[in-house]
Design a protein around this motif. Structure first.
Motif, PDB file in Angstrom:
ATOM      1  N   ALA A 129      27.007  37.903  29.741  1.00 12.76           N
ATOM      2  CA  ALA A 129      27.914  38.096  28.601  1.00 12.76           C
ATOM      3  C   ALA A 129      28.478  39.505  28.607  1.00 12.76           C
ATOM      4  O   ALA A 129      29.688  39.705  28.417  1.00 12.76           O
ATOM      5  CB  ALA A 129      27.187  37.809  27.294  1.00 12.76           C
ATOM      6  N   THR A 130      27.620  40.482  28.852  1.00 12.57           N
ATOM      7  CA  THR A 130      28.069  41.875  28.898  1.00 12.57           C
ATOM      8  C   THR A 130      29.086  42.080  30.015  1.00 12.57           C
ATOM      9  O   THR A 130      30.110  42.730  29.827  1.00 12.57           O
ATOM     10  CB  THR A 130      26.866  42.823  29.085  1.00 12.57           C
ATOM     11  N   GLY A 131      28.825  41.493  31.176  1.00 14.43           N
ATOM     12  CA  GLY A 131      29.753  41.613  32.302  1.00 14.43           C
ATOM     13  C   GLY A 131      31.115  41.026  31.972  1.00 14.43           C
ATOM     14  O   GLY A 131      32.152  41.603  32.323  1.00 14.43           O
ATOM     15  N   ALA A 132      31.141  39.908  31.288  1.00 13.82           N
ATOM     16  CA  ALA A 132      32.418  39.286  30.920  1.00 13.82           C
ATOM     17  C   ALA A 132      33.179  40.166  29.939  1.00 13.82           C
ATOM     18  O   ALA A 132      34.404  40.303  30.028  1.00 13.82           O
ATOM     19  CB  ALA A 132      32.178  37.908  30.310  1.00 13.82           C
ATOM     20  N   GLN A 133      32.466  40.759  29.004  1.00 11.62           N
ATOM     21  CA  GLN A 133      33.105  41.576  27.969  1.00 11.62           C
ATOM     22  C   GLN A 133      33.688  42.869  28.527  1.00 11.62           C
ATOM     23  O   GLN A 133      34.504  43.507  27.865  1.00 11.62           O
ATOM     24  CB  GLN A 133      32.113  41.850  26.845  1.00 11.62           C
TER      25      GLN A 133
END
Length: 159
Positions: A69-73
């Protein structure tokens, strides 16, 4: 003197992971993934499926999903939806849908993660379905259907 090797207690053989592909899909070399499959129409916007195994003593499904999720954001207009659970083939999978903009096109990725105990460690099996561009909605449905065919055999791996 200690030794390290594969397979071993800390690096056990991977489980067998299998998806059933429609005729218009083709298997590709995996690269950094265990396997990769793409829709036969090709091009940068063609749907793609990949499989990975993350092996750890301590990392959990929640840890991996948080990292994804962090990588996508970190992408332009990156978003991560709330996680969900789905039962496929007698296994519980944690799902995460993420999206962002890449080269002016929307990109949508669904991640499915399930833990597989492997002695002293846990394999976190991760499937990714990626769609992009103007046909994303239709392509997502196709990717979802393929992901629902997954078979994971914890004892089926090889060295």
């Amino acid at each position: 003197m200690p030794t390290v090797g594969h397979p071993s207690a800390l690096s056990p053989a991977y489980p067998r992971i299998e998806l059933t592909l429609p005729d218009e899909w083709v298997a590709e070399p995996g690269g950094d993934a265990l396997f990769r499959a793409t829709h036969g129409r090709g091009g940068d916007l063609a749907p793609e499926l990949t499989a990975y195994v993350h092996t750890s003593r301590e990392a959990s499904t929640a840890d991996l999903v948080d990292d994804l999720a962090t990588g996508a954001q970190e992408h332009e207009e990156g978003e991560a939806d709330p996680t969900f659970e789905v039962e496929i083939g007698e296994r519980t999978w944690t799902g995460l849908n993420v999206s962002w903009i890449e080269d002016g096109e929307p990109v949508y990725v669904v991640h499915l993660v399930t833990p597989v105990e492997a002695g002293e460690v846990t394999h976190l099996v991760r499937l990714c379905g990626r769609v992009a561009g103007p046909d994303s909605e239709q392509d997502y449905e196709g990717v979802q259907g393929i992901l629902e065919t997954v078979i994971v055999d914890p004892m089926g791996g090889g060295a």
